[in-house]
Design an enzyme around this catalytic site. Sequence first.
Site, PDB file in Angstrom:
ATOM      1  N   ASP A 104      -9.244  25.271 -32.258  1.00 17.41           N
ATOM      2  CA  ASP A 104      -8.489  26.098 -33.196  1.00 17.41           C
ATOM      3  C   ASP A 104      -8.064  25.303 -34.423  1.00 17.41           C
ATOM      4  O   ASP A 104      -7.109  25.677 -35.104  1.00 17.41           O
ATOM      5  CB  ASP A 104      -7.245  26.673 -32.502  1.00 17.41           C
ATOM      6  CG  ASP A 104      -7.397  28.164 -32.231  1.00 17.41           C
ATOM      7  OD1 ASP A 104      -8.494  28.700 -32.462  1.00 17.41           O
ATOM      8  OD2 ASP A 104      -6.424  28.800 -31.798  1.00 17.41           O
ATOM      9  N   ASP A 129      -5.459  20.653 -21.316  1.00 19.18           N
ATOM     10  CA  ASP A 129      -5.063  20.444 -22.703  1.00 19.18           C
ATOM     11  C   ASP A 129      -5.772  19.219 -23.262  1.00 19.18           C
ATOM     12  O   ASP A 129      -6.373  18.425 -22.524  1.00 19.18           O
ATOM     13  CB  ASP A 129      -3.544  20.272 -22.801  1.00 19.18           C
ATOM     14  CG  ASP A 129      -2.824  21.619 -22.750  1.00 19.18           C
ATOM     15  OD1 ASP A 129      -3.519  22.660 -22.799  1.00 19.18           O
ATOM     16  OD2 ASP A 129      -1.581  21.633 -22.635  1.00 19.18           O
ATOM     17  N   ASP A 136      -4.952  16.321 -24.368  1.00 21.05           N
ATOM     18  CA  ASP A 136      -4.609  14.953 -23.984  1.00 21.05           C
ATOM     19  C   ASP A 136      -4.719  14.708 -22.482  1.00 21.05           C
ATOM     20  O   ASP A 136      -4.291  13.649 -22.010  1.00 21.05           O
ATOM     21  CB  ASP A 136      -3.187  14.621 -24.442  1.00 21.05           C
ATOM     22  CG  ASP A 136      -2.156  15.562 -23.841  1.00 21.05           C
ATOM     23  OD1 ASP A 136      -2.442  16.772 -23.773  1.00 21.05           O
ATOM     24  OD2 ASP A 136      -1.068  15.105 -23.448  1.00 21.05           O
ATOM     25  N   ASP A 162       1.783  30.389 -20.278  1.00 25.94           N
ATOM     26  CA  ASP A 162       1.500  29.913 -18.926  1.00 25.94           C
ATOM     27  C   ASP A 162       2.497  30.498 -17.924  1.00 25.94           C
ATOM     28  O   ASP A 162       2.113  30.965 -16.840  1.00 25.94           O
ATOM     29  CB  ASP A 162       1.518  28.383 -18.887  1.00 25.94           C
ATOM     30  CG  ASP A 162       2.714  27.797 -19.629  1.00 25.94           C
ATOM     31  OD1 ASP A 162       3.582  28.576 -20.072  1.00 25.94           O
ATOM     32  OD2 ASP A 162       2.784  26.565 -19.762  1.00 25.94           O
TER      33      ASP A 162
END
Length: 586
Positions: free
Chosen positions: A232, A291, A293, A385
Amino acid sequence: MENFNNFSSIQIDPSESQSILEKEKPKNPKRFTWVLKLKAQRALCCFSRRNEGSRNNGWLMKFIKASLVVSIACLALEIVAHLNSWDLRLIEPSEIGSFGRRAYEEWMAFRVNYIASSVQMLSKFCIALFMVQSVDRLILCLGCFWIKIKKLKPTVGVDAFGGEDCLDFPMVLVQIPMCNEREIGDSNLFSNDVYTLSNDASLFGKVYAQSIAAACELDWPRERMLIQVLDDSSEESIQYMIKAEVDSWNRKGANIIYRHRFFRTGYKAGNLKSAMTCDYVKDYEFVVIFDADFQPNPDFLVRTMPHFNGNPEVGLVQARWSFINKEENLLTRLQNINLCFHFEVEQQVCGLFLNFFGFNGTAGVWRIKALESSGGWLERTTVEDMDIAVRAHLNGWKFVYLNDVKVLCELPESFEAYKKQQHRWHSGPMQLFRLCFLDILTSQISIWKKANLLFLFFLLRKLILPFYSFTLFCIILPLTMFVPEAELPVWVVCYVPVFMSFLNILPAPQSFPFLIPYLLFENTMSITKFEAMVSGLFRLTSSYEWVVTKKTGRLSETDLVSMADRETKGVSFLLVGLDLIGEQSD
């Protein structure tokens, strides 16, 4: 409009337009109420936060400054009374002649009759909430001790994986959502994607490259797994780098695709929702989310997927987070204390005894059928979430938490990044509580599960905790210094907080030397958490802010070893190529 000749413009007299609008304006009895609500919301926004781009502080800051001035004045008056030995209990009203003594008498009467009684009532209410929260924490710790003593673990279904036929492995979709992910380290440390293992260059890497490499190295049949890189990013340079990384792994044989949205709405929830609309998703049974990281071990799927076998009611398997930079500075050490308690105690106990906990947004495996039956990803809150977890729980799906499966990730290393993260984590649940309240009451789950969601999951841990911690320790406790008639018990000020902090540090025993900084840090952050809770509860503008947490791209020891191996292999391949060229020239 002046650049386009094909458009025409008409001038309308303002008075005429106003009269026309008033004539055509429909009668709406709800309009007055709506306008009042809108003005109230704007007033709360002005009260809680300062306007962006404005030098003038909000009403909250003005109130704090005014309170500070009044407190200093009261303190000065108390000092003068002490130095002059003004003891009103020994002085008759007729003997009070000076202006200072009369002012001190009025202040004492006002303090005893109004301030002390109000503070005492509020302190009793906050102490009751504090004790309820402490009992909840104590029960969670006892449950964790019971798990450790009995060595309880989630049951594993029949292991159908590991055979020679790859058809025994279910189809898994791996999604890596990211947005403008770049390393913060010096870009001069890296040149032409060649990493030098010297000085500070060995500590940092490209955030997107680490997550993509970890996903591509998962131990799972390539034909039974597809990796979606959901980019994105708004910066074209970052888009090109991520796409080049995907193409590089594609040439190595990984089943990976790059996907970029043109209309970037809904933040992470919109990104995931858009990815699930692809036609090929219907061929997959499970979806894994990491995600940018997060760096899972190669055996992540091998250790998580068996929990779905023989358990068709299991909709989510969540792994634990492990932090690569937990000892980087004092801030990361204090964050590690809170998150270790969250994963080791809260999620492990709730997962084993209740089969429900809040999805962490990453490092989890979802059954796609559970996502679809629960309504999929929604863009209505900043905690998508937790939103999907609550809706899946209301639909009867069970969750499994694996405390022994750890996935490496990063903690925010700057206070500004951590503050913004905490604001989103505490305002989002209040948004969700307002949206899900009626759904919880009308759902088909048991009364015990409804009570757990409403009173424990939302009210006690998301609303009461920031409210009493801010009110009790940041307002009432300082007031008792100026209002001695409203004093707090010693066990509230000292014994219970120290004992609860001791319980919080137990999952991270190496953090015991930081007990005092942890207490001070939690009191400081209670202001931010309280503000976030209020903004989420009253739907203020700040509750809808989403700021991507900055990452440094720190490398683990495993990454360094694998990087060194790749560099060694690259040098060996280059030497072999040079030898072949030399032989051909000879």
